[in-house]
Design an enzyme around this catalytic site. Structure first.
Site, short mmCIF file in Angstrom:
data_model
loop_
_atom_site.label_atom_id
_atom_site.label_comp_id
_atom_site.label_asym_id
_atom_site.label_seq_id
_atom_site.Cartn_x
_atom_site.Cartn_y
_atom_site.Cartn_z
N ASP A 113 -58.85 168.28 66.57
CA ASP A 113 -59.29 168.88 67.84
C ASP A 113 -58.18 169.75 68.45
O ASP A 113 -57.11 169.23 68.74
CB ASP A 113 -59.72 167.79 68.82
CG ASP A 113 -60.95 167.04 68.32
OD1 ASP A 113 -60.86 165.82 68.13
OD2 ASP A 113 -61.98 167.68 68.06
N ASP A 139 -53.70 168.59 62.68
CA ASP A 139 -54.46 167.96 63.76
C ASP A 139 -55.88 168.53 63.69
O ASP A 139 -56.08 169.64 63.17
CB ASP A 139 -53.76 168.35 65.08
CG ASP A 139 -54.47 167.83 66.30
OD1 ASP A 139 -54.57 166.59 66.43
OD2 ASP A 139 -54.94 168.64 67.09
O1 LIG Z 1 -57.64 165.67 66.35
P1 LIG Z 1 -57.00 165.19 67.63
O2 LIG Z 1 -56.47 166.31 68.48
O3 LIG Z 1 -55.95 164.12 67.40
O4 LIG Z 1 -58.22 164.50 68.46
C1 LIG Z 1 -58.05 164.40 69.85
C2 LIG Z 1 -59.33 163.79 70.39
O5 LIG Z 1 -59.64 162.59 69.76
C3 LIG Z 1 -59.19 163.47 71.87
O6 LIG Z 1 -57.86 163.05 72.11
C4 LIG Z 1 -57.59 162.70 73.47
O7 LIG Z 1 -58.32 161.55 73.75
P2 LIG Z 1 -57.55 160.12 73.84
O8 LIG Z 1 -56.47 160.27 74.87
O9 LIG Z 1 -56.97 159.88 72.46
O10 LIG Z 1 -58.64 159.17 74.21
C5 LIG Z 1 -58.02 163.75 74.48
O11 LIG Z 1 -57.08 164.80 74.40
C6 LIG Z 1 -59.39 164.31 74.16
O12 LIG Z 1 -59.60 165.49 74.94
C7 LIG Z 1 -59.47 164.70 72.71
O13 LIG Z 1 -60.78 165.18 72.40
MG LIG Z 2 -55.62 167.93 68.97
ZN LIG Z 3 -53.84 165.68 68.53
#
Ligand SMILES: O=P(O)(O)OC[C@@H](O)[C@H]1O[C@H](OP(=O)(O)O)[C@@H](O)[C@@H](O)[C@@H]1O
Ligand SMILES: [Mg+2]
Ligand SMILES: [Zn+2]
Length: 187
Positions: free
Chosen positions: A11, A9
């Protein structure tokens, strides 16, 4: 011969989660992540990042801005001797996506599309692979794709999806590395 992969992953795992990070100045690598990736790279794992980027679909930033940040991130990894095989991303959101981005995509986690697509492209054996995520939707994507070991880096909450679920590790990479070095994950 099929290869094994570490699916990561972004973030909350590669970088500190700050809600829709898209600027270089906001991108803060997580403590210990370089050591973890070097460890798995040396063990012969392909490193594949799978990231939901609904901030694109929501109109917070553009795909171009995502690619600029991604190029910078990959350069930082290369400077650390770490080679990322692929960055898979899903810009869609089923409810909040704008225009073409309003889509219930099979590649948005917890759907397994990004894992399955990259596994096919790079001939990955998912039964020999690992996933590390910060949300149960990451783990669910790994379980649905058939990834053998799905590790949740949690802030201490005990999230369990089912018996094959993640091993909840305190939100501290040194713990994960020490678990690995002690052979608990016998990689
Ligand atoms: O690399 P990841 O953890 O898959 O990226 C997560 C972010 O894109 C984003 O995800 C969520 O947003 P959405 O619900 O997909 O709109 C939230 O948790 C945000 O806080 C993250 O930054
Ligand atoms: Mg994440
Ligand atoms: Zn994620």
């Amino acid at each position: 011969m099929k290869k094994k992969a570490l699916f990561l992953d972004r973030d909350g795992i590669i970088n500190v989660e700050k809600n829709y990070v898209y600027k270089i100045e906001d991108f803060e690598f997580m403590d210990g992540i370089f050591e973890i990736l070097r460890f798995f790279q040396e063990k012969g794992y392909l490193l594949i990042i799978i990231t939901n980027q609904a901030g694109i679909g929501r109109g917070y930033y553009t795909e171009e801005e995502f690619h600029i940040l991604t190029a910078w991130m990959l350069k930082q990894f290369e400077l650390q001797g770490i080679y990322i095989t692929k960055v898979e991303f899903s810009p869609y959101h089923p409810e909040h996506g704008l225009g073409k981005y309003k889509l219930d995509s099979d590649c948005r986690k917890p759907n397994p599309g990004m894992i399955l697509r990259s596994a096919k492209e790079f001939d990955v054996d998912l039964t020999e692979s690992i996933l590390i995520g910060d949300k149960d939707s990451d783990i669910e994507a790994g379980l649905r794709a058939g990834v053998n070991k799905n590790i949740l880096i949690s802030n201490g909450e005990n999230i369990s999806i089912n018996e094959r679920t993640a091993n909840v590790i305190e939100n501290n990479y040194v713990n994960l590395l020490s678990f690995i070095e002690k052979g608990i994950y016998e990689y």
